[in-house]
Design an enzyme around this catalytic site. Structure first.
Site, short mmCIF file in Angstrom:
data_model
loop_
_atom_site.label_atom_id
_atom_site.label_comp_id
_atom_site.label_asym_id
_atom_site.label_seq_id
_atom_site.Cartn_x
_atom_site.Cartn_y
_atom_site.Cartn_z
N GLY A 1 0.81 -1.21 0.00
CA GLY A 1 0.00 0.00 0.00
C GLY A 1 0.84 1.26 0.00
O GLY A 1 2.07 1.21 0.07
N SER A 2 0.16 2.39 -0.06
CA SER A 2 0.86 3.67 -0.21
C SER A 2 1.67 4.06 1.02
O SER A 2 2.69 4.74 0.89
CB SER A 2 -0.16 4.78 -0.54
N ASP B 1 2.68 -3.02 8.28
CA ASP B 1 1.73 -2.85 7.19
C ASP B 1 0.83 -1.66 7.48
O ASP B 1 0.73 -1.20 8.62
CB ASP B 1 0.89 -4.12 7.03
N ALA C 1 -3.14 0.17 7.18
CA ALA C 1 -4.52 -0.23 7.46
C ALA C 1 -5.45 0.82 6.87
O ALA C 1 -5.07 1.99 6.75
CB ALA C 1 -4.77 -0.38 8.96
N ASP C 2 -6.64 0.40 6.48
CA ASP C 2 -7.60 1.33 5.90
C ASP C 2 -8.49 1.98 6.95
O ASP C 2 -8.97 3.10 6.77
CB ASP C 2 -8.45 0.61 4.85
N GLY D 1 -7.26 -4.21 3.05
CA GLY D 1 -7.62 -4.79 1.77
C GLY D 1 -7.94 -3.77 0.70
O GLY D 1 -8.34 -4.13 -0.41
N GLY D 2 -7.74 -2.49 1.01
CA GLY D 2 -7.94 -1.46 -0.01
C GLY D 2 -7.02 -1.64 -1.20
O GLY D 2 -7.33 -1.24 -2.31
N GLY D 3 -5.88 -2.28 -0.94
CA GLY D 3 -4.93 -2.57 -2.02
C GLY D 3 -5.08 -3.96 -2.59
O GLY D 3 -4.21 -4.43 -3.35
N GLU E 1 -1.75 -10.56 3.20
CA GLU E 1 -1.45 -9.78 4.40
C GLU E 1 -1.87 -10.53 5.67
O GLU E 1 -1.15 -10.52 6.67
CB GLU E 1 -2.15 -8.43 4.33
#
Length: 225
Positions: free
Chosen positions: A26-27, A81, A83-84, A95-97, A103
């Site tokens: 992710g970003s 990691d 998180a959204d 899970g946005g990515g 993960e």
């Protein structure tokens, strides 16, 4: 330095020589991988990475971070990691990515999990962010109809070209637009029971440390489990 970069570099400080490290996707995780790669190159940091997506694997290799497949390690010392969403009870949606299956496998094998976010990801209760459900192709339309009947307002996850997104495992994603998840543990148990659901984005009772990027600097919050 933006907030994502701030927490990414702060999290990299938790990585020590000899560790097996789970590298998120992710970003925000991007900056963490950058920071670890910099330490490997400039400080001689000796670690092994286990990645949570093909994209992260490509990034880590380009930075010279040694990698192993998850089946080649006994355990993972630390996973970092993004998180959204993170609730006030330190439960999360990820899970946005589209990488939440890998993960979660990596997180479950880890002695410690750190989540890195900016303060916009902190909420009282989960659910404003769509909950990703990874499903196999066969029968996926039936699951979609079931979620509709439940009132969960499902939508198919599409890629940039407008086609159904396919995950690294070759599956599809249905996003549930619930607005509020009142009983995440109960929902997770039900989703786990559905044939055809490979994994969902509820990450419950798994995080140990949350690093939050704020305008005042990174804030490290330890979670009692």
């Amino acid at each position: 330095m933006n907030l994502k970069e701030m927490v990414g570099y702060k999290a990299a400080e938790f990585v020590k020589d000899g560790m097996t490290v789970g590298l998120g996707t992710g970003s925000t995780a991007y900056y963490m991988v950058e920071a670890i790669g910099k330490r490997v190159k400039e400080d001689g940091l000796q670690i092994v990475g286990v990645t949570t997506s093909f994209k992260t694997a490509d990034h880590a290799r380009a930075l010279g971070i040694p990698l192993k497949d998850i089946d080649e390690v006994e355990k993972i010392d630390l996973t970092i990691d993004g998180a959204d969403e993170i609730s006030s009870q330190y439960q999360g949606i990820k899970g946005g990515g589209a990488a939440h299956l890998f993960e979660k496998i990596v997180a479950n094998l880890s002695d410690k999990n750190i989540w890195i976010v900016d303060e916009s990801k902190l909420v009282d209760e989960l659910g404003a962010f769509p909950l990703p459900i990874e499903v196999v192709h066969f029968g996926s339309g039936q699951l979609f109809k079931l979620f509709e009947k439940k009132g969960y307002k499902p939508t198919w996850r599409n890629d940039k070209e407008g086609k159904q997104l396919v995950t690294d495992s070759g599956n599809l994603i249905i996003d549930l637009n619930m607005g509020l998840i009142e009983e995440p543990l109960k929902l997770a148990k039900w989703l786990d029971s559905l044939t055809g659901v490979v994994e969902h984005g509820l990450f419950l009772n798994c995080v140990n440390t949350v690093i939050v990027g704020t305008s005042e600097g990174p804030v490290v919050e330890e979670v009692n489990r």
